[in-house]
Motif scaffolding. Structure first.
Motif, PDB file in Angstrom:
ATOM      1  N   TRP A  58      61.127  69.689  73.893  1.00  0.00           N
ATOM      2  CA  TRP A  58      61.656  70.802  73.107  1.00  0.00           C
ATOM      3  C   TRP A  58      60.523  71.664  72.557  1.00  0.00           C
ATOM      4  CZ3 TRP A  58      61.382  72.359  67.994  1.00  0.00           C
ATOM      5  CH2 TRP A  58      62.262  73.395  67.645  1.00  0.00           C
ATOM      6  N   LEU A  59      59.519  71.024  71.959  1.00  0.00           N
ATOM      7  CA  LEU A  59      58.403  71.769  71.380  1.00  0.00           C
ATOM      8  C   LEU A  59      57.595  72.504  72.446  1.00  0.00           C
ATOM      9  CD1 LEU A  59      57.233  69.196  68.700  1.00  0.00           C
ATOM     10  CD2 LEU A  59      58.133  71.494  68.246  1.00  0.00           C
ATOM     11  N   THR A  60      57.308  71.833  73.550  1.00  0.00           N
ATOM     12  CA  THR A  60      56.532  72.459  74.625  1.00  0.00           C
ATOM     13  C   THR A  60      57.283  73.647  75.199  1.00  0.00           C
ATOM     14  OG1 THR A  60      55.474  70.351  75.157  1.00  0.00           O
ATOM     15  CG2 THR A  60      55.373  72.079  76.840  1.00  0.00           C
ATOM     16  N   ALA A 116      48.758  70.614  79.286  1.00  0.00           N
ATOM     17  CA  ALA A 116      47.845  70.578  78.139  1.00  0.00           C
ATOM     18  C   ALA A 116      48.610  70.627  76.818  1.00  0.00           C
ATOM     19  CB  ALA A 116      46.850  71.734  78.229  1.00  0.00           C
ATOM     20  N   VAL A 117      49.578  71.522  76.732  1.00  0.00           N
ATOM     21  CA  VAL A 117      50.359  71.652  75.497  1.00  0.00           C
ATOM     22  C   VAL A 117      51.157  70.374  75.236  1.00  0.00           C
ATOM     23  CG1 VAL A 117      52.272  72.909  74.410  1.00  0.00           C
ATOM     24  CG2 VAL A 117      50.434  74.171  75.566  1.00  0.00           C
ATOM     25  N   ALA A 118      51.847  69.876  76.246  1.00  0.00           N
ATOM     26  CA  ALA A 118      52.657  68.663  76.088  1.00  0.00           C
ATOM     27  C   ALA A 118      51.787  67.457  75.737  1.00  0.00           C
ATOM     28  CB  ALA A 118      53.465  68.394  77.347  1.00  0.00           C
ATOM     29  N   ALA A 119      50.612  67.364  76.332  1.00  0.00           N
ATOM     30  CA  ALA A 119      49.719  66.229  76.062  1.00  0.00           C
ATOM     31  C   ALA A 119      49.271  66.218  74.605  1.00  0.00           C
ATOM     32  CB  ALA A 119      48.509  66.275  76.997  1.00  0.00           C
ATOM     33  N   VAL A 120      48.911  67.379  74.090  1.00  0.00           N
ATOM     34  CA  VAL A 120      48.481  67.463  72.687  1.00  0.00           C
ATOM     35  C   VAL A 120      49.642  67.114  71.759  1.00  0.00           C
ATOM     36  CG1 VAL A 120      47.723  69.066  70.876  1.00  0.00           C
ATOM     37  CG2 VAL A 120      46.599  69.082  73.119  1.00  0.00           C
ATOM     38  N   ILE A 121      50.815  67.664  72.041  1.00  0.00           N
ATOM     39  CA  ILE A 121      51.989  67.389  71.208  1.00  0.00           C
ATOM     40  C   ILE A 121      52.348  65.908  71.255  1.00  0.00           C
ATOM     41  CG2 ILE A 121      54.481  67.797  70.972  1.00  0.00           C
ATOM     42  CD1 ILE A 121      53.902  70.702  71.946  1.00  0.00           C
ATOM     43  N   PHE A 122      52.386  65.341  72.452  1.00  0.00           N
ATOM     44  CA  PHE A 122      52.744  63.930  72.606  1.00  0.00           C
ATOM     45  C   PHE A 122      51.742  63.040  71.872  1.00  0.00           C
ATOM     46  CE2 PHE A 122      52.962  60.074  75.566  1.00  0.00           C
ATOM     47  CZ  PHE A 122      54.018  59.503  74.883  1.00  0.00           C
ATOM     48  N   ALA A 123      50.464  63.292  72.068  1.00  0.00           N
ATOM     49  CA  ALA A 123      49.450  62.467  71.403  1.00  0.00           C
ATOM     50  C   ALA A 123      49.575  62.565  69.882  1.00  0.00           C
ATOM     51  CB  ALA A 123      48.058  62.887  71.860  1.00  0.00           C
ATOM     52  N   ALA A 124      49.770  63.772  69.367  1.00  0.00           N
ATOM     53  CA  ALA A 124      49.879  63.953  67.915  1.00  0.00           C
ATOM     54  C   ALA A 124      51.094  63.221  67.347  1.00  0.00           C
ATOM     55  CB  ALA A 124      49.956  65.440  67.579  1.00  0.00           C
ATOM     56  N   ALA A 143      41.042  52.369  77.536  1.00  0.00           N
ATOM     57  CA  ALA A 143      41.228  52.875  78.905  1.00  0.00           C
ATOM     58  C   ALA A 143      42.703  52.804  79.303  1.00  0.00           C
ATOM     59  CB  ALA A 143      40.373  52.079  79.890  1.00  0.00           C
ATOM     60  N   GLY A 144      43.363  51.727  78.942  1.00  0.00           N
ATOM     61  CA  GLY A 144      44.792  51.590  79.232  1.00  0.00           C
ATOM     62  C   GLY A 144      45.618  52.626  78.491  1.00  0.00           C
ATOM     63  N   ALA A 145      45.271  52.875  77.235  1.00  0.00           N
ATOM     64  CA  ALA A 145      45.995  53.863  76.431  1.00  0.00           C
ATOM     65  C   ALA A 145      45.812  55.264  77.007  1.00  0.00           C
ATOM     66  CB  ALA A 145      45.521  53.816  74.982  1.00  0.00           C
ATOM     67  N   VAL A 146      44.588  55.624  77.342  1.00  0.00           N
ATOM     68  CA  VAL A 146      44.324  56.951  77.920  1.00  0.00           C
ATOM     69  C   VAL A 146      45.061  57.103  79.246  1.00  0.00           C
ATOM     70  CG1 VAL A 146      42.519  58.430  78.917  1.00  0.00           C
ATOM     71  CG2 VAL A 146      42.142  57.306  76.710  1.00  0.00           C
ATOM     72  N   ALA A 147      45.017  56.077  80.080  1.00  0.00           N
ATOM     73  CA  ALA A 147      45.724  56.127  81.367  1.00  0.00           C
ATOM     74  C   ALA A 147      47.223  56.321  81.150  1.00  0.00           C
ATOM     75  CB  ALA A 147      45.452  54.859  82.177  1.00  0.00           C
ATOM     76  N   PHE A 148      47.793  55.612  80.186  1.00  0.00           N
ATOM     77  CA  PHE A 148      49.210  55.777  79.877  1.00  0.00           C
ATOM     78  C   PHE A 148      49.522  57.225  79.534  1.00  0.00           C
ATOM     79  CE2 PHE A 148      52.343  56.316  76.481  1.00  0.00           C
ATOM     80  CZ  PHE A 148      53.494  55.967  77.172  1.00  0.00           C
ATOM     81  N   TYR A 149      48.769  57.806  78.594  1.00  0.00           N
ATOM     82  CA  TYR A 149      49.048  59.181  78.173  1.00  0.00           C
ATOM     83  C   TYR A 149      48.893  60.164  79.320  1.00  0.00           C
ATOM     84  CZ  TYR A 149      49.525  57.859  73.301  1.00  0.00           C
ATOM     85  OH  TYR A 149      49.978  57.315  72.140  1.00  0.00           O
ATOM     86  N   LEU A 150      47.862  60.020  80.116  1.00  0.00           N
ATOM     87  CA  LEU A 150      47.643  60.939  81.243  1.00  0.00           C
ATOM     88  C   LEU A 150      48.794  60.890  82.242  1.00  0.00           C
ATOM     89  CD1 LEU A 150      43.818  60.424  81.902  1.00  0.00           C
ATOM     90  CD2 LEU A 150      44.925  62.403  80.822  1.00  0.00           C
ATOM     91  N   VAL A 151      49.248  59.702  82.540  1.00  0.00           N
ATOM     92  CA  VAL A 151      50.338  59.539  83.515  1.00  0.00           C
ATOM     93  C   VAL A 151      51.684  59.916  82.899  1.00  0.00           C
ATOM     94  CG1 VAL A 151      51.612  57.810  84.858  1.00  0.00           C
ATOM     95  CG2 VAL A 151      49.115  57.804  84.860  1.00  0.00           C
ATOM     96  N   TYR A 152      51.927  59.477  81.693  1.00  0.00           N
ATOM     97  CA  TYR A 152      53.238  59.671  81.082  1.00  0.00           C
ATOM     98  C   TYR A 152      53.582  61.138  80.860  1.00  0.00           C
ATOM     99  CZ  TYR A 152      57.392  58.064  78.676  1.00  0.00           C
ATOM    100  OH  TYR A 152      58.695  57.801  78.348  1.00  0.00           O
TER     101      TYR A 152
END
Length: 144
Positions: free
Chosen positions: A127-129, A13-21, A50-59
């Protein structure tokens, strides 16, 4: 739910928020302009959500596995960031060098910029996470 699963989910959750931001800032300030000027004729009129969300979830799973390593309390920050940098290099190089190889007039500057971005963003997110969750990752007990 086990402690390792809780630790992994919190880290995700933390990494996903940081990566998206970070990625939204990158896309808005650098990538969009570069893509429009360099490969505008290859771009879709709008992004596939849908492709963008899938990328972020997997990446983010990859960033956690190769970089953050939330269930490896013995990994140093240097090892985590190095793992993330390598992951970012190979994954972004896969996209960028494939584009260079198979797309007509794909500019090398876009490939090089994307590869450098992959290294930078994966390193920064890791690093941030890891810094934000350092006590949680180092614990053998319940996550904070």
């Amino acid at each position: 739910m086990s402690i390792p699963v809780k630790r992994w989910l919190l880290s995700y959750a933390v990494a996903a928020v940081i990566f998206a931001a970070i990625d939204v800032v990158w896309i808005g300030t650098v990538a969009n302009n570069q893509y429009k000027s360099q490969i505008g004729d290859l771009l879709a009129p709008s992004a596939n959500l849908a492709g963008a969300v899938a990328f972020y979830l997997v990446y983010v799973v990859g960033i956690l596995h190769y970089g953050v390593r939330p269930n490896d309390p013995n990994a140093t920050l240097r090892q985590r960031v190095a793992g993330a940098a390598i992951f970012g290099f190979f994954t972004y190089a896969t996209w960028a060098l494939t584009g260079l190889a198979v797309l007509k007039d794909f500019p090398p500057v876009v490939a090089l910029t994307d590869i450098a971005w992959g290294v930078a963003v994966c390193s920064a997110v890791t690093w941030l996470t890891a810094a934000l969750l350092r006590r949680t990752i180092a614990r053998t007990g319940t996550p904070e």
